[in-house]
Design an enzyme around this catalytic site. Structure first.
Site, PDB file in Angstrom:
ATOM      1  N   ASP A 146       1.631  -2.560   8.602  1.00 28.65           N
ATOM      2  CA  ASP A 146       1.914  -1.125   8.516  1.00 28.65           C
ATOM      3  C   ASP A 146       0.668  -0.293   8.245  1.00 28.65           C
ATOM      4  O   ASP A 146       0.720   0.932   8.264  1.00 28.65           O
ATOM      5  CB  ASP A 146       2.991  -0.839   7.456  1.00 28.65           C
ATOM      6  CG  ASP A 146       2.571  -1.242   6.040  1.00 28.65           C
ATOM      7  OD1 ASP A 146       1.379  -1.558   5.821  1.00 28.65           O
ATOM      8  OD2 ASP A 146       3.436  -1.233   5.150  1.00 28.65           O
ATOM      9  N   SER A 173       5.213   1.132  -4.616  1.00 32.46           N
ATOM     10  CA  SER A 173       5.185  -0.138  -3.877  1.00 32.46           C
ATOM     11  C   SER A 173       3.850  -0.860  -3.989  1.00 32.46           C
ATOM     12  O   SER A 173       3.793  -2.082  -3.827  1.00 32.46           O
ATOM     13  CB  SER A 173       5.500   0.116  -2.402  1.00 32.46           C
ATOM     14  OG  SER A 173       4.572   1.023  -1.834  1.00 32.46           O
ATOM     15  N   HIS A 185      -0.039  -0.908   3.225  1.00 33.99           N
ATOM     16  CA  HIS A 185       0.041  -1.813   2.083  1.00 33.99           C
ATOM     17  C   HIS A 185      -0.942  -2.973   2.236  1.00 33.99           C
ATOM     18  O   HIS A 185      -1.024  -3.561   3.315  1.00 33.99           O
ATOM     19  CB  HIS A 185       1.457  -2.376   1.933  1.00 33.99           C
ATOM     20  CG  HIS A 185       2.485  -1.329   1.663  1.00 33.99           C
ATOM     21  ND1 HIS A 185       3.130  -0.649   2.679  1.00 33.99           N
ATOM     22  CD2 HIS A 185       2.972  -0.842   0.499  1.00 33.99           C
ATOM     23  CE1 HIS A 185       3.976   0.214   2.140  1.00 33.99           C
ATOM     24  NE2 HIS A 185       3.896   0.114   0.823  1.00 33.99           N
TER      25      HIS A 185
END
Length: 246
Positions: A218, A69, A221
């Site tokens: 979060d 990701s 990221h």
């Protein structure tokens, strides 16, 4: 970055709660804002080039960005991923670079190993360089570092067999996983870089992890500003890797 500063940043990296977002998202290049548990990549999962910008003159330097990701651009709009940002910087520096983003959110090193050959087979030609950025999900799942090392080694062996230069963007384990896990995990990337004579950017989140202004909600990221900061550091290393591969 000094080790003690890096460890202070890493202590602020949650392993659970918001950190589990690293295990979620779709399989498209860029980020689907509706997270879902990723399935094994299907045979139709064809990589796609990052958003095009006017390229400078000169021969194209084709780069495959292969990761999780942090490459795919989780939580960001299309065109804001790390491969996009690195490509833009390379082009501003006069390098006619095209980066194909093969980042898949949720991928572990095992999942990456499973689809690595497929990604190489489905790019338009043999790339001049492959960026490999995996390991974050191995940490979140506390996968054995020995397994992570085996998977990373297999991908480097495949690239070597095909005569494709590799640049590694490394990952580090948070200190709260314990010194044994951290020492076994953190040495994977420098060991492999030395063994395969590959270029290494030691820690992909260096300089952004723990900084709320550079991270998404979060705390795992990077946001767009964080991505741009990473790209500013990574792009010169990519340039050197391309020169080394000539």
């Amino acid at each position: 970055m000094e080790t003690n500063i890096l460890e202070k940043q890493m202590r602020r990296w949650p392993l659970y709660g918001g950190g589990l977002a690293l295990l979620q998202a779709g399989l498209l290049v860029g980020c689907d804002r509706t997270p879902e548990v990723p399935a094994p990549p299907p045979a139709t999962n064809v990589v796609a080039p990052v958003a095009a910008t006017p390229a400078p003159q000169g021969p194209e330097r084709l780069i495959l960005a292969f990761g999780d990701s942090l490459y795919a651009g989780y939580g960001l709009d299309r065109g804001q991923s790390l491969p996009d940002a690195v490509q833009n910087r390379l082009r501003k520096d006069g390098i006619n670079a095209t980066i194909v983003n093969a980042g898949v959110s949720g991928d572990t090193s095992a999942a990456g190993r499973q689809r690595f050959a497929f990604a190489l087979d489905n790019i338009k030609r043999k790339p001049d360089l492959v960026l490999i950025g995996l390991g974050g999900n191995d940490v979140l799942r506390q996968i054995s570092p020995a397994e992570t090392r085996t998977n990373m080694t297999a991908m480097l062996d495949e690239a070597k067999r095909r005569g494709i230069p590799v640049m590694l963007t490394g990952m580090m384990a948070p200190p709260n996983l314990g010194p044994d896990f951290s020492s076994q995990f953190n040495t994977i990337w420098p060991d492999l870089a030395k063994r395969y004579d590959t270029t290494l950017y030691p820690f992909i989140l260096d300089g952004v992890i723990g900084n709320a202004q550079l991270m998404q909600a979060d705390h795992v990221h990077p946001n767009q500003n964080g991505v741009n900061k990473i790209a500013a550091r990574v792009a010169p290393v990519v340039e050197n890797a391309l020169k080394k591969a000539e």
